[in-house]
Motif scaffolding. Structure first.
Motif, PDB file in Angstrom:
ATOM      1  N   LYS B  19      61.770 -11.472 -12.031  1.00 60.79           N
ATOM      2  CA  LYS B  19      61.704 -12.931 -11.880  1.00 60.79           C
ATOM      3  C   LYS B  19      60.258 -13.405 -11.973  1.00 60.79           C
ATOM      4  CE  LYS B  19      66.014 -13.903 -11.225  1.00 60.79           C
ATOM      5  NZ  LYS B  19      66.766 -14.713 -12.216  1.00 60.79           N
ATOM      6  N   SER B  20      60.126 -14.705 -12.289  1.00 62.43           N
ATOM      7  CA  SER B  20      58.797 -15.319 -12.354  1.00 62.43           C
ATOM      8  C   SER B  20      58.736 -16.573 -11.511  1.00 62.43           C
ATOM      9  CB  SER B  20      58.457 -15.685 -13.800  1.00 62.43           C
ATOM     10  OG  SER B  20      58.272 -14.543 -14.584  1.00 62.43           O
ATOM     11  N   ILE B  21      57.568 -16.815 -10.958  1.00 62.55           N
ATOM     12  CA  ILE B  21      57.287 -18.059 -10.240  1.00 62.55           C
ATOM     13  C   ILE B  21      56.119 -18.717 -10.960  1.00 62.55           C
ATOM     14  CG2 ILE B  21      56.722 -19.130  -8.042  1.00 62.55           C
ATOM     15  CD1 ILE B  21      57.531 -16.503  -6.680  1.00 62.55           C
ATOM     16  N   LYS B  22      56.259 -20.021 -11.203  1.00 63.83           N
ATOM     17  CA  LYS B  22      55.207 -20.730 -11.934  1.00 63.83           C
ATOM     18  C   LYS B  22      54.390 -21.595 -10.992  1.00 63.83           C
ATOM     19  CE  LYS B  22      57.675 -20.835 -16.304  1.00 63.83           C
ATOM     20  NZ  LYS B  22      58.151 -21.658 -17.440  1.00 63.83           N
ATOM     21  N   CYS B  23      53.120 -21.719 -11.320  1.00 66.42           N
ATOM     22  CA  CYS B  23      52.224 -22.562 -10.541  1.00 66.42           C
ATOM     23  C   CYS B  23      51.328 -23.345 -11.476  1.00 66.42           C
ATOM     24  CB  CYS B  23      51.365 -21.733  -9.598  1.00 66.42           C
ATOM     25  SG  CYS B  23      50.172 -22.712  -8.660  1.00 66.42           S
ATOM     26  N   GLU B  24      51.161 -24.614 -11.164  1.00 65.65           N
ATOM     27  CA  GLU B  24      50.290 -25.479 -11.955  1.00 65.65           C
ATOM     28  C   GLU B  24      49.469 -26.353 -11.019  1.00 65.65           C
ATOM     29  OE1 GLU B  24      52.364 -28.126 -14.575  1.00 65.65           O
ATOM     30  OE2 GLU B  24      50.537 -29.073 -15.307  1.00 65.65           O
ATOM     31  N   GLN B  25      48.194 -26.540 -11.343  1.00 64.94           N
ATOM     32  CA  GLN B  25      47.367 -27.468 -10.580  1.00 64.94           C
ATOM     33  C   GLN B  25      46.725 -28.472 -11.531  1.00 64.94           C
ATOM     34  OE1 GLN B  25      43.757 -27.470 -10.659  1.00 64.94           O
ATOM     35  NE2 GLN B  25      43.297 -25.498 -11.636  1.00 64.94           N
ATOM     36  N   ASN B  26      46.706 -29.729 -11.082  1.00 67.99           N
ATOM     37  CA  ASN B  26      46.135 -30.797 -11.906  1.00 67.99           C
ATOM     38  C   ASN B  26      44.845 -31.328 -11.307  1.00 67.99           C
ATOM     39  OD1 ASN B  26      47.023 -32.301  -9.756  1.00 67.99           O
ATOM     40  ND2 ASN B  26      48.570 -33.450 -10.891  1.00 67.99           N
ATOM     41  N   LEU B  27      44.158 -30.465 -10.563  1.00 64.44           N
ATOM     42  CA  LEU B  27      42.933 -30.865  -9.873  1.00 64.44           C
ATOM     43  C   LEU B  27      41.679 -30.504 -10.663  1.00 64.44           C
ATOM     44  CD1 LEU B  27      44.083 -29.662  -6.362  1.00 64.44           C
ATOM     45  CD2 LEU B  27      43.882 -32.032  -7.114  1.00 64.44           C
ATOM     46  N   GLY B  28      41.847 -29.813 -11.761  1.00 64.97           N
ATOM     47  CA  GLY B  28      40.683 -29.380 -12.529  1.00 64.97           C
ATOM     48  C   GLY B  28      39.928 -28.238 -11.881  1.00 64.97           C
ATOM     49  N   HIS B  29      40.575 -27.532 -10.963  1.00 62.85           N
ATOM     50  CA  HIS B  29      39.916 -26.430 -10.252  1.00 62.85           C
ATOM     51  C   HIS B  29      39.761 -25.204 -11.145  1.00 62.85           C
ATOM     52  CE1 HIS B  29      41.103 -28.055  -6.015  1.00 62.85           C
ATOM     53  NE2 HIS B  29      40.124 -28.743  -6.583  1.00 62.85           N
ATOM     54  N   ASP B  30      38.734 -24.408 -10.798  1.00 61.24           N
ATOM     55  CA  ASP B  30      38.458 -23.191 -11.568  1.00 61.24           C
ATOM     56  C   ASP B  30      39.167 -21.958 -11.022  1.00 61.24           C
ATOM     57  OD1 ASP B  30      35.021 -24.115 -12.265  1.00 61.24           O
ATOM     58  OD2 ASP B  30      36.796 -24.212 -13.547  1.00 61.24           O
ATOM     59  N   THR B  31      39.506 -21.976  -9.745  1.00 61.69           N
ATOM     60  CA  THR B  31      40.037 -20.769  -9.108  1.00 61.69           C
ATOM     61  C   THR B  31      41.435 -21.011  -8.573  1.00 61.69           C
ATOM     62  OG1 THR B  31      37.783 -20.174  -8.467  1.00 61.69           O
ATOM     63  CG2 THR B  31      39.553 -18.974  -7.395  1.00 61.69           C
ATOM     64  N   MET B  32      42.299 -20.045  -8.817  1.00 62.58           N
ATOM     65  CA  MET B  32      43.679 -20.124  -8.317  1.00 62.58           C
ATOM     66  C   MET B  32      44.038 -18.831  -7.616  1.00 62.58           C
ATOM     67  SD  MET B  32      45.613 -22.192 -11.377  1.00 62.58           S
ATOM     68  CE  MET B  32      47.094 -22.532 -10.401  1.00 62.58           C
ATOM     69  N   TYR B  33      44.997 -18.931  -6.696  1.00 65.32           N
ATOM     70  CA  TYR B  33      45.345 -17.811  -5.832  1.00 65.32           C
ATOM     71  C   TYR B  33      46.860 -17.699  -5.685  1.00 65.32           C
ATOM     72  CZ  TYR B  33      40.675 -19.220  -4.106  1.00 65.32           C
ATOM     73  OH  TYR B  33      39.347 -19.605  -3.995  1.00 65.32           O
ATOM     74  N   TRP B  34      47.294 -16.488  -5.380  1.00 68.29           N
ATOM     75  CA  TRP B  34      48.656 -16.273  -4.903  1.00 68.29           C
ATOM     76  C   TRP B  34      48.594 -15.616  -3.535  1.00 68.29           C
ATOM     77  CZ3 TRP B  34      53.015 -18.401  -6.120  1.00 68.29           C
ATOM     78  CH2 TRP B  34      53.243 -18.858  -7.418  1.00 68.29           C
ATOM     79  N   TYR B  35      49.405 -16.163  -2.606  1.00 69.86           N
ATOM     80  CA  TYR B  35      49.529 -15.612  -1.275  1.00 69.86           C
ATOM     81  C   TYR B  35      50.990 -15.267  -1.006  1.00 69.86           C
ATOM     82  CZ  TYR B  35      44.903 -17.437   0.044  1.00 69.86           C
ATOM     83  OH  TYR B  35      43.567 -17.689   0.125  1.00 69.86           O
ATOM     84  N   LYS B  36      51.191 -14.269  -0.144  1.00 71.67           N
ATOM     85  CA  LYS B  36      52.530 -13.939   0.324  1.00 71.67           C
ATOM     86  C   LYS B  36      52.576 -14.206   1.829  1.00 71.67           C
ATOM     87  CE  LYS B  36      55.822 -10.091   0.680  1.00 71.67           C
ATOM     88  NZ  LYS B  36      56.068  -8.650   0.404  1.00 71.67           N
ATOM     89  N   GLN B  37      53.605 -14.949   2.247  1.00 70.33           N
ATOM     90  CA  GLN B  37      53.802 -15.203   3.678  1.00 70.33           C
ATOM     91  C   GLN B  37      55.092 -14.528   4.112  1.00 70.33           C
ATOM     92  OE1 GLN B  37      54.582 -19.279   5.128  1.00 70.33           O
ATOM     93  NE2 GLN B  37      53.079 -18.892   6.753  1.00 70.33           N
ATOM     94  N   ASP B  38      54.969 -13.572   5.029  1.00 72.86           N
ATOM     95  CA  ASP B  38      56.162 -12.826   5.427  1.00 72.86           C
ATOM     96  C   ASP B  38      56.951 -13.582   6.489  1.00 72.86           C
ATOM     97  OD1 ASP B  38      54.176 -10.440   7.347  1.00 72.86           O
ATOM     98  OD2 ASP B  38      54.900 -12.431   7.889  1.00 72.86           O
ATOM     99  N   SER B  39      58.004 -12.940   6.965  1.00 70.12           N
ATOM    100  CA  SER B  39      58.921 -13.608   7.900  1.00 70.12           C
ATOM    101  C   SER B  39      58.253 -13.958   9.225  1.00 70.12           C
ATOM    102  CB  SER B  39      60.150 -12.753   8.140  1.00 70.12           C
ATOM    103  OG  SER B  39      59.761 -11.496   8.663  1.00 70.12           O
ATOM    104  N   LYS B  40      57.139 -13.287   9.528  1.00 75.34           N
ATOM    105  CA  LYS B  40      56.405 -13.586  10.764  1.00 75.34           C
ATOM    106  C   LYS B  40      55.282 -14.576  10.517  1.00 75.34           C
ATOM    107  CE  LYS B  40      57.498  -9.185  12.903  1.00 75.34           C
ATOM    108  NZ  LYS B  40      56.996  -7.926  13.508  1.00 75.34           N
TER     109      LYS B  40
END
Lengths: 110, 118
Positions: B19-40
């Motif tokens: 599966k894929s998850i898409k992310c888009e930002q319209n802020l003109g930022h240079d850096t993007m991140y992915w985080y994982k938040q677990d059940s806790k």
């Protein structure tokens, strides 16, 4: 290696009473420090940040935090809690990387 | 206008699927991140991209592969999904390139994608 500790996993206060959410960090140098808030089923939003300027930082919604290097602390406070403050709060440190604390859930009782 | 958007908001799938998850930002930022938040509710950084280049790759199984077609997009592809991948995944962006300037940066988070692997 840097780490962030939030001493309380859950804090419960009555509406109109003060809020104190505790955060301690460990780092070999002074990091930048942030507090983010996450309301249920929402993304995180910045409350305030410390970036080596004034040690007392004021944020949105009446929150503030004080950086105390001697105590390696960055506790978040608010004089009077509002029902809308109920959320999860994350303390974050940036030294070489962003490191999140485990979060503190704030409940506000009527 | 949404600053950082993610799709889908919810994703329920079977073990072993890709599966894929898409992310888009319209802020003109240079850096993007992915985080994982677990059940806790524990949040951990997975990847950081600066201007389409990988900057941070934490200890993440190689079943996870980020792809940045341009600096406004950072997609997360996950192969052979496992039960332990169930979590909320957050995309974020910040203005400055990674490095000392990032110490002062505010990260802007997307609303999250709740992934459930059955």
């Amino acid at each position: 290696a840097q780490s962030v500790t939030q001493l309380d996993s859950h804090v419960s206060v009555s509406e109109g009473t003060p809020v104190l959410l505790r955060c301690n960090y460990s780092s070999s140098y002074s990091p930048s420090l942030f507090w983010y808030v996450q309301h249920p089923n929402k993304g995180l939003q910045l409350l305030l940040k410390y970036t080596s300027a004034a040690t007392l930082v004021k944020g949105i919604n009446g929150f503030e935090a004080e950086f105390k290097k001697s105590e390696t602390s960055f506790h978040l406070t608010k004089p009077s809690a509002h029902m809308s403050d109920a959320a999860e709060y994350f303390c974050v440190a940036y030294g070489q990387n962003f490191v999140f604390g485990p979060g503190t859930r704030l409940s506000v009782l009527p | 206008d949404t600053a950082v958007s993610q799709t889908p908001k919810y994703l329920v799938t079977q073990m072993g699927n890709d599966k894929s998850i898409k992310c888009e930002q319209n802020l003109g930022h240079d850096t993007m991140y992915w985080y994982k938040q677990d059940s806790k509710k524990f949040l951990k950084i997975m990847f950081s991209y600066n201007n389409k280049e990988l900057i941070i790759n934490e200890t993440v199984p190689n079943r996870f592969s980020p792809k940045s077609p341009d600096k406004a997009h950072l997609n997360l592809h996950i192969n052979s999904l496992e039960l332990g991948d169930s979590a909320v995944y957050f995309c974020a962006s910040s203005q400055a390139p990674s490095g000392l300037a990032s110490r002062t940066d505010t990260q802007y988070f997307g609303p999250g994608t709740r992934l459930t692997v059955l």
